[in-house]
Write an enzyme that holds these catalytic residues in place. Sequence first.
Site, short mmCIF file in Angstrom:
data_model
loop_
_atom_site.label_atom_id
_atom_site.label_comp_id
_atom_site.label_asym_id
_atom_site.label_seq_id
_atom_site.Cartn_x
_atom_site.Cartn_y
_atom_site.Cartn_z
CB SER A 9 -9.17 7.53 5.37
OG SER A 9 -9.31 6.84 6.59
CG HIS A 26 -2.18 -0.81 1.01
ND1 HIS A 26 -3.27 -0.74 1.84
CD2 HIS A 26 -2.52 -1.68 0.01
CE1 HIS A 26 -4.23 -1.53 1.38
NE2 HIS A 26 -3.81 -2.11 0.29
CB CYS A 71 -1.95 1.87 6.13
SG CYS A 71 -1.55 1.00 4.58
CD GLU A 115 -1.44 4.55 3.64
OE1 GLU A 115 -1.31 3.68 2.74
OE2 GLU A 115 -2.54 5.05 3.94
CB CYS A 139 -6.70 0.36 4.64
SG CYS A 139 -5.16 -0.59 4.70
#
Lengths: 163, 163
Positions: free
Chosen positions: A95, A70, A100, A72, A97
């Site tokens: 935002s 992802h 993360c 992040e 998940c």
Amino acid sequence: MLEHTEFVTTARTPLDRSLATTMLAAALAEARTGLAEGGIPIGAALFSRHGVLLGAGHNRRVQENDASVHAETDAFRRAGRRRDYPECVMVTTLSPCWYCSGLVRQFAIGAVVVGETDNFHGGHEWLAGLGVEVLVLDDPECRRLLAAFIDEQPDLWHEDIGL
Amino acid sequence: MLEHTEFVTTARTPLDRSLATTMLAAALAEARTGLAEGGIPIGAALFSRHGVLLGAGHNRRVQENDASVHAETDAFRRAGRRRDYPECVMVTTLSPCWYCSGLVRQFAIGAVVVGETDNFHGGHEWLAGLGVEVLVLDDPECRRLLAAFIDEQPDLWHEDIGL
């Protein structure tokens, strides 16, 4: 007097919104890079609280055929092995998940800057409740970029969030 | 009658403890491989509920100089891009940290088998409270292997869990 000075020195100043907006631009650039590569347009960057870029990344599910990357986690990886996470800021176009958000909690990253929470509502409120400083910028371009992608490729989006 | 049959067919049978123990052996083998490579001895594997190995991995912080590769994220990555996570079991030698617990939540992995929870107490109870099937096997060899490592290299261990 010395004690007072020490208190002032070590007290944490809230994140500056203008600086956070500048940081978000780096994450948004990563999201655009991901889209240009044929991937899911979510970007992130890890910064020091003073605005030094430590690592930037984007979702690479498509590009590397890797479900674990992802935005992040990519930014986190690229920032190297660190011991100063409480003094760092995770900046992300979306935002975070639960995967993360869990990363932020486990490594005690001190602050999170979120571009938008409309296309996905992850764990940013959970983190705020745990004492993480969370700043949602409600950025229209972050929202537009991902909304257009979801509209075009809903299956890929659902795959990426486990739906 | 048809409705009853459908109910029986789709009802989930609890994880078999003997099968879970066999699965844990694969995760423990990964932990030992990690230790032999000079890394942190935590291993994991993603299985189907029926015991088919989908991916196995171990912590690679030292080996790949990568802070993002915990045992569970490595196993998840090596299992490829999937859409059947609710029917999968994440097996790990150690209670999953918040990062890895978040992974389980986000992708709705249906069950988690945990080797031990003494050296580290992560998010396995949080997951159980969210409806994930969690089975703690309290395995002495998982505990011994990591305890010996923590005793020898406490700094590396603390780095890996963000302390």
